[in-house]
Design an enzyme around this catalytic site. Sequence first.
Site, PDB file in Angstrom:
ATOM      1  CG  ASN A 120      83.928   9.039 -33.640  1.00  0.00           C
ATOM      2  OD1 ASN A 120      84.744   8.273 -34.143  1.00  0.00           O
ATOM      3  ND2 ASN A 120      82.755   9.287 -34.187  1.00  0.00           N
TER       4      ASN A 120
ATOM      5  CG  ASP B  90      82.474  18.600 -47.657  1.00  0.00           C
ATOM      6  OD1 ASP B  90      81.263  18.790 -47.863  1.00  0.00           O
ATOM      7  OD2 ASP B  90      82.967  18.488 -46.521  1.00  0.00           O
TER       8      ASP B  90
ATOM      9  CG  HIS C 142      80.554  18.743 -43.633  1.00  0.00           C
ATOM     10  ND1 HIS C 142      81.678  19.188 -44.304  1.00  0.00           N
ATOM     11  CD2 HIS C 142      80.566  19.375 -42.449  1.00  0.00           C
ATOM     12  CE1 HIS C 142      82.340  20.045 -43.540  1.00  0.00           C
ATOM     13  NE2 HIS C 142      81.689  20.180 -42.409  1.00  0.00           N
TER      14      HIS C 142
ATOM     15  CB  SER D 227      82.531  23.430 -42.078  1.00  0.00           C
ATOM     16  OG  SER D 227      83.291  22.427 -41.468  1.00  0.00           O
TER      17      SER D 227
END
Lengths: 715, 715
Positions: free
Chosen positions: B330, B224, B88, B652
């Site tokens: 969201n 991922d 991502h 991340s």
Amino acid sequence: MSKARPAALAGLALACLTALSAPARADEGMWMPSQLPQLAGALREAGYAGDPAQLADLTAAPLNAVVRAGGGTGAFVSADGLVLTNHHVAFGVIQYNSTPERNLIDNGYVAATRAEELPANPDFRVLVTVGFDRVTDQVLAGTRGRKGRAYQEAVEAATKRIVSECEQEPGIRCSVAAMYAGSDFYRIRQLELRDLRLVYAPPRAIGNYGDEIDNFMWPRHTGDFTILRAYVGKDGKPAAYSPDNVPYNPPSHLQVSATGPKVGDFAMLAGYPGVTYRHRTAAEFARQVEWTLPARVELFDALIAVIEQAGREDARARTLYASQLQGLKNNRKRAAGELEGLRRSDAVRQRTADEQAMLAATPAAERREIDALAEVLERDNAMRERDLLLGVATSQSQLLRSALVLERLRIESGKPDAARAPGYQARDLALIEGQLRQVQRRFHPEVEKALLRELLGRYQQLPDAQRVAEFDAAFGRTPEALAQALDALYAGTGLGDEQARLDAFAAAREGKALPADPLLALAARLVPAQIRLENVRKTSEGEQLRLRPAYMRALAAWRKAQGRALYPDANGTLRVSYGKLAPLQPRDAVSYAPVTTVAGIVEKHTGQVPFDAPQPLLDAIAAGDFGHTADPELGTQTVDFLTNLDTTGGNSGSPVLNARGELIGLNFDSNWEAVSASWWFDPRYKRAVHVDMRYMRWLMEKVYPAPHVLREMGL
Amino acid sequence: MSKARPAALAGLALACLTALSAPARADEGMWMPSQLPQLAGALREAGYAGDPAQLADLTAAPLNAVVRAGGGTGAFVSADGLVLTNHHVAFGVIQYNSTPERNLIDNGYVAATRAEELPANPDFRVLVTVGFDRVTDQVLAGTRGRKGRAYQEAVEAATKRIVSECEQEPGIRCSVAAMYAGSDFYRIRQLELRDLRLVYAPPRAIGNYGDEIDNFMWPRHTGDFTILRAYVGKDGKPAAYSPDNVPYNPPSHLQVSATGPKVGDFAMLAGYPGVTYRHRTAAEFARQVEWTLPARVELFDALIAVIEQAGREDARARTLYASQLQGLKNNRKRAAGELEGLRRSDAVRQRTADEQAMLAATPAAERREIDALAEVLERDNAMRERDLLLGVATSQSQLLRSALVLERLRIESGKPDAARAPGYQARDLALIEGQLRQVQRRFHPEVEKALLRELLGRYQQLPDAQRVAEFDAAFGRTPEALAQALDALYAGTGLGDEQARLDAFAAAREGKALPADPLLALAARLVPAQIRLENVRKTSEGEQLRLRPAYMRALAAWRKAQGRALYPDANGTLRVSYGKLAPLQPRDAVSYAPVTTVAGIVEKHTGQVPFDAPQPLLDAIAAGDFGHTADPELGTQTVDFLTNLDTTGGNSGSPVLNARGELIGLNFDSNWEAVSASWWFDPRYKRAVHVDMRYMRWLMEKVYPAPHVLREMGL
């Protein structure tokens, strides 16, 4: 069997074939009590400390303390007739006594004295099974040489005769139950207790904490229990409510255990499971997984879309169809859950392999009837789309269904009451009238037409073999013709008016001609077709009743060869299941402990229904005064627990016993992963959810105290 | 600090106060690498086998292998510049190279040779931190005697000077980071790698398996990860893409571990966490829990209802606002989750008790600035409803926002570029133009008016103290006046037309008068008010920058007295966290194992996005050929694992290392229960979710093979 009786030699004595020492698989099995002595070894190995032979006697403890209560199960828990069952099983009783001023649903109820015990709704019943006798020979005597509908009619006639004779005894209700799909028949005698009273109910936010959201869910935090008391006349016989009645003294009652269960501990449960399909043929399993469930999901989705679209366009339609929409969504969810479960368990493949092995071991002579059964099922199968669509068109419509019911009632009312079709007898009239009145709150012509365009439009696309001339004549063969026909019918009918429906009802119940109305005229043309299809179905059912025993004999023999016993599919009769307290691994990396604690009540509490734990409960949890009801290892108060016991609908309220036969829990639900267990028992996923009796005791001691009731229960 | 340097005596050297041996609490802490030698004891006790002093050196292994990649983190994993990061994080790179004919998103990508490595989008960057130096004295030198906005401007001026000097060196990007809320300032020097190429990406259905449904969820089954390669000019210096560039040779790289982690095993992670609020005052915690989050949930619910209602009435509105609706949902979910978490952790009560104890231990002289800070925060607090409503009115409108942006751009464009407000400089013009063009696809006048009626209608009900004269003049003080004003504005404006917006943009960017238009005329009246409110805000921010250090000094002293160290709140700079592989008990009776397996991929697979596992993956799982990447205890292939490492957005792609400093995982998410961790670290619930490097290896060996890449990584 309540008394030892020689297995009949006529026919194949299936009950004998099932007398084996090993259960079908770990913890699978809804055993007839009469089978338990033959499972003695397995029961002892599982940890049962009592005498398995004792469990076969319905007229002795502990099984004579287990009763049918309302739509579920219950148990006597005192010498003066206290009956413990689920809050949801006794909910009608609570509701019946609840008023806006005295809201027992929200506030719960504690009868301080026996004088304050509140009479149940008059139709609430507690049934105590007092006899369970094999009557196979009598039932099947008249079937010789018969087939199809005639076979079924012979069984029905014998059954009615047996029940009628049996019910000569006052206060006794009788029935005949088919075991192993018609291989064996048992006469069941039940004491019918008619005066029940409400003694103790927790508030809804305890008894139904989590409601629909937590339904089928584990971990669970619901105190789903209620205590009633059975009363009888002064002569000790069952009687309708009277202030002069006295508490019933059951021959035995269960004793609540002083301690709770630990992981791996033996547990057993007795109750009245409703219906299972475990012993259906591989073809039926395949049909269920490959067609029935996917078709239901797809069809319900389409109907949900129709209603939601209508609701977007019209707020009134949204309100009128809210309940029907909810029902469709529940049905859709259940079908999807069952499908998911059967696929996850690879049930079709396993059942098919099992059946193939069975058939290979079955003598050719036996296989002839099994082949004939397969043909009968295949014939039904050829009409499955039509049967689904026309069935749903009736069940999901309001005005069309009303018209069909009125016409059928007119026809049936011309016969003697006993000869009328079930659902159209004198005792059904109040229900029919209620439904006719209710239409007003659930009907919108545009939505009904849209639903029928969807359903009958699908019907129109079926091949000719599945067509019904009367339906084609009424609705045409094209969507345009269908839409026109529906528009004309709903523009012309007066049945949208309640008085018009009631007038037609008044005529129909007398068997008189119905008023002139386009929908009633349509019904007059369609009902004969429905009756024709019904006769075809009954013929098939008769054939199945005749032929399935061959399949069951082959299956029993095959199980015997495998060293396994066979239990009959559930049919609402008293059964016993045994197993243990067991955790659940529902998915990769997820584990559920088999015991929940009050901490979970606080975690789930939002203050909003259905997670609106009452303040006294929250205060008591915060105070942490659990005392002797706390779990010694967890150091806190438990709420619910989980076992691998074999249950299905009807087992609600079943007492859960420990190795010493003491009451440790009250069954009230199963887990979502086990929705498919009505067809296939997968030991990895099948669990049953119980109220921990220690939670009940704590609530009755510390939160909504009822010391006198606890004392009566010997606590 | 990358080099030992004497703590400045001017000011209070907070960094010294944090030099303690115990972490704040078990596994909490996003430590500056410079703090790690001082945590050596705790690190060793936790199981770290390396030399903690080594971790302080940003220019040595392992930290010089950890890079900022796109909006997240990455790490060098080969001597020839392979960079491992999340799928991502690198998604833009994959998307940039993806076409309908060669769909790399759906199919993944394996560059068979270096020539096949695909250039990233030109704005994708990898930054390697090469310097981290304390510049507190230089930054604060000009602030003496200043307050409010002047204080902030002095800091900004010093910062710009430092950055400008630092960036004289070619290929180097510099920034100044405020630590401990302005107590300390660090100059960060980063090598800016500009030529990145795509080497290996799994298909979306692996790299983003579960997508939004599984976002924030554990157990997780997502691969991922993506592998890029950094290139530099032939001179070894950073350069834009050129076919002549050569692979970058990083000074060190991480080695993937041959084995995987077990429960309880030590783990550590380095990366660039974005922002946390852990050291905010008790009053700020209370405001967040008692007002900000509930107010956001309530307001978002109202806006969601407005858009959904409009969508029910108009299918076009439904389409146009689908994305905005999703965004609101969201945001609403996140705010609700954060609120739920902070309440579950009882964060306000705990933070308040902690602060009270701190203040009691703080000398009165120190407390004066803390009291002043409280007053500044309280002043902001008095305007909170207005600030929320007017802020959301801008962010959730399309045409009104366009008009306000155009007018502001017109004003700012009259200044030299460097003096313009952020967001209105030359480098922002393309973004503004893009937004103006995009309006077409997201605007419906009736929906925008309904949203503004909701928002400004709420504003109209605020007390006078929160009112803004210009807004009152424009929209009146009653709902009727507001509705009329909006109707007139939207009936009269031409800004719904793209060309009209672009014409106004062409004028605004030149600082020229805007075309006559009712919405632009409105903006001309409102923007001065916005600038006035902005100045008030900047004054408050300057005061906070001046006063928070006193609070941080008191907190550091208090932590020291408790025997605990203090880490600065996350601010996008390189940090290290350490802890262990840990299961999670999210709720009563629910346990999540800290490792998932490929069985879960199959369980979740539905064949539908986002659970559409690719057939080669399903086949490989069914084949069960896991070999040396299988977990020896579980006997199967693992997928993801869970640690209690302290992370937030920006982490991340952070490499997860074992006790020997070997790469065992790649961070990519945290769990839903930890949404509130940006404010409060609760060790019971805070977890981080990582791709198991054994899963990556197995995919690259057996499913979408890339043996040459594995070889290069030494595998």
